[in-house]
Structures are given as C-alpha cells and as structure tokens.
Design a protein around this motif. Sequence first.
Motif, short mmCIF file in Angstrom:
data_model
loop_
_atom_site.label_atom_id
_atom_site.label_comp_id
_atom_site.label_asym_id
_atom_site.label_seq_id
_atom_site.Cartn_x
_atom_site.Cartn_y
_atom_site.Cartn_z
N UNK A 144 81.25 -21.62 40.82
CA UNK A 144 80.33 -21.67 41.95
C UNK A 144 79.36 -22.85 41.79
N UNK A 145 78.92 -23.10 40.57
CA UNK A 145 78.00 -24.23 40.33
C UNK A 145 78.69 -25.57 40.62
N UNK A 146 79.94 -25.71 40.23
CA UNK A 146 80.68 -26.94 40.50
C UNK A 146 80.86 -27.15 42.00
N UNK A 147 81.12 -26.09 42.72
CA UNK A 147 81.26 -26.18 44.17
C UNK A 147 79.94 -26.59 44.82
N UNK A 148 78.85 -25.98 44.41
CA UNK A 148 77.53 -26.35 44.95
C UNK A 148 77.20 -27.80 44.64
N UNK A 149 77.55 -28.27 43.45
CA UNK A 149 77.30 -29.66 43.08
C UNK A 149 78.13 -30.61 43.95
N UNK A 150 79.37 -30.26 44.23
CA UNK A 150 80.21 -31.08 45.11
C UNK A 150 79.60 -31.14 46.51
N UNK A 151 79.13 -30.02 47.01
CA UNK A 151 78.49 -29.99 48.33
C UNK A 151 77.24 -30.86 48.35
N UNK A 152 76.44 -30.80 47.28
CA UNK A 152 75.24 -31.66 47.19
C UNK A 152 75.64 -33.13 47.17
N UNK A 153 76.67 -33.46 46.42
CA UNK A 153 77.12 -34.85 46.32
C UNK A 153 77.58 -35.37 47.68
N UNK A 154 78.30 -34.55 48.44
CA UNK A 154 78.76 -34.95 49.77
C UNK A 154 77.58 -35.24 50.68
N UNK A 155 76.54 -34.42 50.59
CA UNK A 155 75.36 -34.61 51.45
C UNK A 155 74.63 -35.92 51.15
N UNK A 156 74.85 -36.48 49.98
CA UNK A 156 74.19 -37.73 49.59
C UNK A 156 74.94 -38.97 50.08
N UNK A 157 76.14 -38.80 50.61
CA UNK A 157 76.91 -39.94 51.11
C UNK A 157 76.20 -40.52 52.32
N UNK A 158 75.96 -41.82 52.28
CA UNK A 158 75.19 -42.51 53.31
C UNK A 158 75.99 -42.64 54.61
N UNK A 159 75.31 -42.37 55.72
CA UNK A 159 75.90 -42.55 57.05
C UNK A 159 74.98 -43.47 57.85
N UNK A 160 75.45 -44.67 58.12
CA UNK A 160 74.70 -45.65 58.88
C UNK A 160 74.40 -45.13 60.28
N UNK A 161 73.29 -45.54 60.84
CA UNK A 161 72.91 -45.12 62.20
C UNK A 161 73.99 -45.46 63.22
N UNK A 162 74.64 -46.61 63.06
CA UNK A 162 75.71 -46.99 63.99
C UNK A 162 76.88 -46.02 63.90
#
Length: 135
Positions: free
Chosen positions: A20-38
């Motif tokens: 469960x901790x590894x899954x939560x860490x993967x979810x946190x890492x995905x949320x950190x991926x940058x998405x440009x305004x465009x």
Amino acid sequence: MLEMLQRKHPVEDLQPVVTADELREAQRAVREVYVDEKVRRYLTQIVHNTRKADDLALGGSPRASIALFRCAQAIAAISGRDYVQPDDVKRVAAPVLTHRLILKPESRLRKVSVAQLLDEIVEEVPVPMLANQPA
C-alpha cells in the motif's frame, strides 16, 4: 469451468505485487509530473469539444478532464519523463474518454462510433507547441 469455480475462485489466490505504501508513493510521484498550461488548455479543449459534438448526447464531464489529466501524467511518468507532452494526452484520450461519452440514438443509427468521433475531436484540436520542456 463451473466445477473448478464451485468451491474456490482463482482471485482468492492472488498475491499483491506492491505494498500500500508503494502504491501511495507511485500516486504521489505521478501528481508531481509537470503539466504546462498549454497542455492543460489542450486537454480541456478536447473534453469541452466532446460537449459540443452534435453526435453526442453526453460529453466529457469535469471528472473526465481530471481523469485525462492524471492519466497523461501517469503515461509521462511511465515513459520516464517528469513532464506531460501533448502526445501523452492523445495516447490516453480514447481509453479515458470513450466509455464516458454517450451517442445520440440517431447517431448510432448512422453507424457513428464514439471512438471514431473522439478521434475526429482530438484531431481537430490544435496541438500546442511547447518551447522548452522542464529538466
């Protein structure tokens, strides 16, 4: 098959592949991926255009936009990048949106498919040009 499943289902023997901790860490890492305004505008324009499509009774919802956003982030992360490209959005648009869109009955009679319509919508939205990707 029915005899085999009478007393036990194969799902009962499944073992976890991550904690469960590894899954939560993967979810946190995905949320950190940058998405440009465009790219954000590109993504929201695709979903918005599903709402305006004449052949659809129901287009993408705000939750569809969020799902498309998160899936594009996940594809970028899986691809080893810390930023989303417009192609990531294109790549996940059909798997994320197709089941969320409802055709009008008359469109169905004309043999229009949601997948075909979504492809057209995605192709009509101009792809943003990104100058520099974050490091």
